[in-house]
Motif scaffolding. Sequence first.
Motif, PDB file in Angstrom:
ATOM      1  N   ASP A 119       0.831  -1.208   0.000  1.00  0.00           N
ATOM      2  CA  ASP A 119       0.000   0.000   0.000  1.00  0.00           C
ATOM      3  C   ASP A 119       0.866   1.259   0.000  1.00  0.00           C
ATOM      4  OD1 ASP A 119       0.901  -0.779   2.451  1.00  0.00           O
ATOM      5  OD2 ASP A 119      -0.752   0.138   3.575  1.00  0.00           O
ATOM      6  N   ARG A 120       1.998   1.193   0.696  1.00  0.00           N
ATOM      7  CA  ARG A 120       2.892   2.362   0.682  1.00  0.00           C
ATOM      8  C   ARG A 120       3.462   2.569  -0.717  1.00  0.00           C
ATOM      9  NH1 ARG A 120       6.526   5.863   3.566  1.00  0.00           N
ATOM     10  NH2 ARG A 120       8.527   5.905   2.497  1.00  0.00           N
ATOM     11  N   PHE A 121       3.784   1.479  -1.414  1.00  0.00           N
ATOM     12  CA  PHE A 121       4.302   1.604  -2.768  1.00  0.00           C
ATOM     13  C   PHE A 121       3.293   2.350  -3.639  1.00  0.00           C
ATOM     14  CE2 PHE A 121       4.822   0.230  -7.161  1.00  0.00           C
ATOM     15  CZ  PHE A 121       6.158   0.559  -7.354  1.00  0.00           C
ATOM     16  N   ALA A 122       2.021   1.923  -3.549  1.00  0.00           N
ATOM     17  CA  ALA A 122       0.986   2.580  -4.352  1.00  0.00           C
ATOM     18  C   ALA A 122       0.882   4.056  -3.986  1.00  0.00           C
ATOM     19  CB  ALA A 122      -0.351   1.879  -4.143  1.00  0.00           C
ATOM     20  N   GLN A 123       0.976   4.341  -2.693  1.00  0.00           N
ATOM     21  CA  GLN A 123       0.911   5.734  -2.219  1.00  0.00           C
ATOM     22  C   GLN A 123       2.068   6.556  -2.767  1.00  0.00           C
ATOM     23  OE1 GLN A 123       1.053   6.050   1.994  1.00  0.00           O
ATOM     24  NE2 GLN A 123      -1.148   6.318   2.209  1.00  0.00           N
ATOM     25  N   VAL A 124       3.254   5.968  -2.742  1.00  0.00           N
ATOM     26  CA  VAL A 124       4.442   6.668  -3.234  1.00  0.00           C
ATOM     27  C   VAL A 124       4.269   6.995  -4.712  1.00  0.00           C
ATOM     28  CG1 VAL A 124       6.889   6.344  -3.823  1.00  0.00           C
ATOM     29  CG2 VAL A 124       6.088   5.806  -1.532  1.00  0.00           C
ATOM     30  N   ILE A 125       3.832   6.002  -5.495  1.00  0.00           N
ATOM     31  CA  ILE A 125       3.665   6.234  -6.935  1.00  0.00           C
ATOM     32  C   ILE A 125       2.613   7.309  -7.177  1.00  0.00           C
ATOM     33  CG2 ILE A 125       3.048   5.164  -9.149  1.00  0.00           C
ATOM     34  CD1 ILE A 125       5.715   4.208  -7.943  1.00  0.00           C
ATOM     35  N   LYS A 126       1.532   7.245  -6.405  1.00  0.00           N
ATOM     36  CA  LYS A 126       0.495   8.287  -6.539  1.00  0.00           C
ATOM     37  C   LYS A 126       1.091   9.650  -6.244  1.00  0.00           C
ATOM     38  CE  LYS A 126      -3.524   5.593  -5.347  1.00  0.00           C
ATOM     39  NZ  LYS A 126      -4.066   5.019  -4.110  1.00  0.00           N
ATOM     40  N   GLY A 127       1.823   9.727  -5.143  1.00  0.00           N
ATOM     41  CA  GLY A 127       2.402  11.007  -4.722  1.00  0.00           C
ATOM     42  C   GLY A 127       3.378  11.559  -5.745  1.00  0.00           C
ATOM     43  N   VAL A 128       4.259  10.707  -6.247  1.00  0.00           N
ATOM     44  CA  VAL A 128       5.265  11.157  -7.215  1.00  0.00           C
ATOM     45  C   VAL A 128       4.584  11.589  -8.507  1.00  0.00           C
ATOM     46  CG1 VAL A 128       7.228  10.439  -8.612  1.00  0.00           C
ATOM     47  CG2 VAL A 128       7.097   9.749  -6.236  1.00  0.00           C
ATOM     48  N   THR A 129       3.621  10.787  -8.967  1.00  0.00           N
ATOM     49  CA  THR A 129       2.925  11.132 -10.216  1.00  0.00           C
ATOM     50  C   THR A 129       2.216  12.473 -10.066  1.00  0.00           C
ATOM     51  OG1 THR A 129       2.546   8.776 -10.446  1.00  0.00           O
ATOM     52  CG2 THR A 129       1.386  10.207 -11.976  1.00  0.00           C
ATOM     53  N   GLN A 130       1.582  12.657  -8.922  1.00  0.00           N
ATOM     54  CA  GLN A 130       0.872  13.912  -8.660  1.00  0.00           C
ATOM     55  C   GLN A 130       1.846  15.091  -8.686  1.00  0.00           C
ATOM     56  OE1 GLN A 130      -2.221  14.293  -8.725  1.00  0.00           O
ATOM     57  NE2 GLN A 130      -2.039  16.508  -8.300  1.00  0.00           N
ATOM     58  N   ALA A 131       2.974  14.926  -7.997  1.00  0.00           N
ATOM     59  CA  ALA A 131       3.958  16.018  -7.916  1.00  0.00           C
ATOM     60  C   ALA A 131       4.502  16.358  -9.296  1.00  0.00           C
ATOM     61  CB  ALA A 131       5.096  15.636  -6.980  1.00  0.00           C
ATOM     62  N   VAL A 132       4.795  15.332 -10.103  1.00  0.00           N
ATOM     63  CA  VAL A 132       5.365  15.578 -11.429  1.00  0.00           C
ATOM     64  C   VAL A 132       4.302  16.166 -12.347  1.00  0.00           C
ATOM     65  CG1 VAL A 132       6.421  14.498 -13.442  1.00  0.00           C
ATOM     66  CG2 VAL A 132       7.125  13.815 -11.159  1.00  0.00           C
ATOM     67  N   ARG A 133       3.050  15.704 -12.188  1.00  0.00           N
ATOM     68  CA  ARG A 133       1.964  16.241 -13.007  1.00  0.00           C
ATOM     69  C   ARG A 133       1.837  17.746 -12.768  1.00  0.00           C
ATOM     70  NH1 ARG A 133      -1.913  13.325 -15.469  1.00  0.00           N
ATOM     71  NH2 ARG A 133      -1.678  11.502 -14.152  1.00  0.00           N
ATOM     72  N   GLU A 134       1.968  18.159 -11.509  1.00  0.00           N
ATOM     73  CA  GLU A 134       1.867  19.581 -11.191  1.00  0.00           C
ATOM     74  C   GLU A 134       3.015  20.380 -11.818  1.00  0.00           C
ATOM     75  OE1 GLU A 134       1.421  19.805  -6.930  1.00  0.00           O
ATOM     76  OE2 GLU A 134      -0.520  18.768  -7.129  1.00  0.00           O
ATOM     77  N   LEU A 135       4.190  19.763 -11.921  1.00  0.00           N
ATOM     78  CA  LEU A 135       5.337  20.463 -12.512  1.00  0.00           C
ATOM     79  C   LEU A 135       5.209  20.571 -14.033  1.00  0.00           C
ATOM     80  CD1 LEU A 135       8.332  18.915 -10.563  1.00  0.00           C
ATOM     81  CD2 LEU A 135       7.505  21.246 -10.383  1.00  0.00           C
ATOM     82  N   GLY A 136       4.499  19.642 -14.643  1.00  0.00           N
ATOM     83  CA  GLY A 136       4.372  19.652 -16.100  1.00  0.00           C
ATOM     84  C   GLY A 136       5.516  18.908 -16.763  1.00  0.00           C
ATOM     85  N   PRO A 137       5.497  18.869 -18.097  1.00  0.00           N
ATOM     86  CA  PRO A 137       6.529  18.108 -18.814  1.00  0.00           C
ATOM     87  C   PRO A 137       7.922  18.671 -18.538  1.00  0.00           C
ATOM     88  CG  PRO A 137       4.787  18.838 -20.302  1.00  0.00           C
ATOM     89  CD  PRO A 137       4.549  19.514 -18.999  1.00  0.00           C
TER      90      PRO A 137
END
Lengths: 148, 340
Positions: A119-137
């Motif tokens: 569950d932590r792995f899934a949380q980490v991936i969610k968090g990282v994806t969210q953070a990178v999505r906010e930064l943009g390409p």
Amino acid sequence: MAENQAKEGWEPKIVAIVCNWCTYAGADLAGISRIQYPPNVRIIRVPCTGRINPFYVMKALQEGADGVLVSGCHPGECHYISGNLTAKRKFATLKRFLNYVGVEGDRTMFTWVSASEGDRFAQVIKGVTQAVRELGPASKLTKKISDK
Amino acid sequence: MENIEKKLREEVRKLLIEKKVDAVIGYEDGTLPLTATPCFIANPDDADKLVWNRFCTQNLAKFVHDLVMQHKESQKRVKPEDRIKKAFGVVARGCTSRSLVIHLQELQYDRSECVIIGVPCTGYVDKKKLATAVNQEEILGGSATKDELFVKTATGEKKIALREVLADNCRTCRFNNPVISDLMVGEPAPPMDAASEYAEVDAFENLPIEKRWAYFSKEMAKCIRCAACRNTCPSCYCRICFAEQSQPQWVGIGDDPSDTQMFQLMRMYHMVGRCVDCGSCISVCPMGVDLRKFLKKLDKDAFELFEHRAGASLDSPAPLSTYKENDKEDFIFNPGGGGH
């Protein structure tokens, strides 16, 4: 990369370099437990985070990754005793250095996920994806490959 | 300075006559006025060529490594019982001695293979600053006193305050006296302004991220990847450098700006806890890239995070080859908190 330059329909591309003994097993557990996490991550399995050359992170950013995640065993739980502790030193300086030259800190993430933490792995991936999505390409450090 | 020079020549002559060293690496007058260049002295009669002044720029530890490696290579095909040992003397100020410490820590050669002739240092003149101070005119001659330079150009003589043309790394140097030496020539030099060592880095850290990136890419755009910085750096001694490796190819050979940025980032990242801030890379850079701004950051981080100063002591191991249980963990991504 070319597809990153067109912003509409853009999805973050994240390279996760993970250790065989903890995080990779954690990802496996997330999979067999049917925990949902964003499909933006490409996992690269290595024996230990101590084996990861910091160049891998820089090179991934150059070759078109929007974010890089490095994850290994929790401190004290390394299969090779201290691989993750020396890795910690390398990545502490690398993250600061890349941020210093102007690459956003959230593009390079470091964390620990153990084999039992699906569950932590899934949380980490969610968090990282969210953070990178906010930064943009990613555009800094990225090699411009022509469309022709 | 004249006194140090005289004593230095005497000591070197003595070392060569007594056969304690096979050659001494030092500085001699350059071919242009107000310059000095590295030289190798093997004959005691040549010891008078040696100089020690404000124009001795390059870090000589590089040559110690080169000579020792050349000698080792030449002994490889000699029968073990016929092998000869060689020792090299080196004129070492603070930064040079720190580079030697790094070599010794990284087991590049044995302490018995080098004889360290320590000299006190009060900083060297930055060639580029000097050229600016004389409006890029050709320097025809000149002399230096304790705090002033007299420079002769085609349009006349100019007096320049030394502290205006002193290299940035010397001005804030923390180790201007050798950290190790076999013999010391002259009295230890007074300390420099080490308190403001990181002032430039602190100022840069406080800029907005886009400004930092703009500065970094602007500086890197100047780089022509001639690798002079690598070739002069005492800490860069790999037989096969990542920059020339083809499997994997770390650095692309195209003209993409990111290839140059990658070359410099990777080269600089190698310097965590290994850069002694000798300024050799900056002084040889033909394009005037501001490398120090980035290298000094790594030095600062190595001290802040691991309390390590490159080459300061033989007992402190290279920071990235070791760890402590209480190393900072604040950079670890921890969604939802908790965990371990």
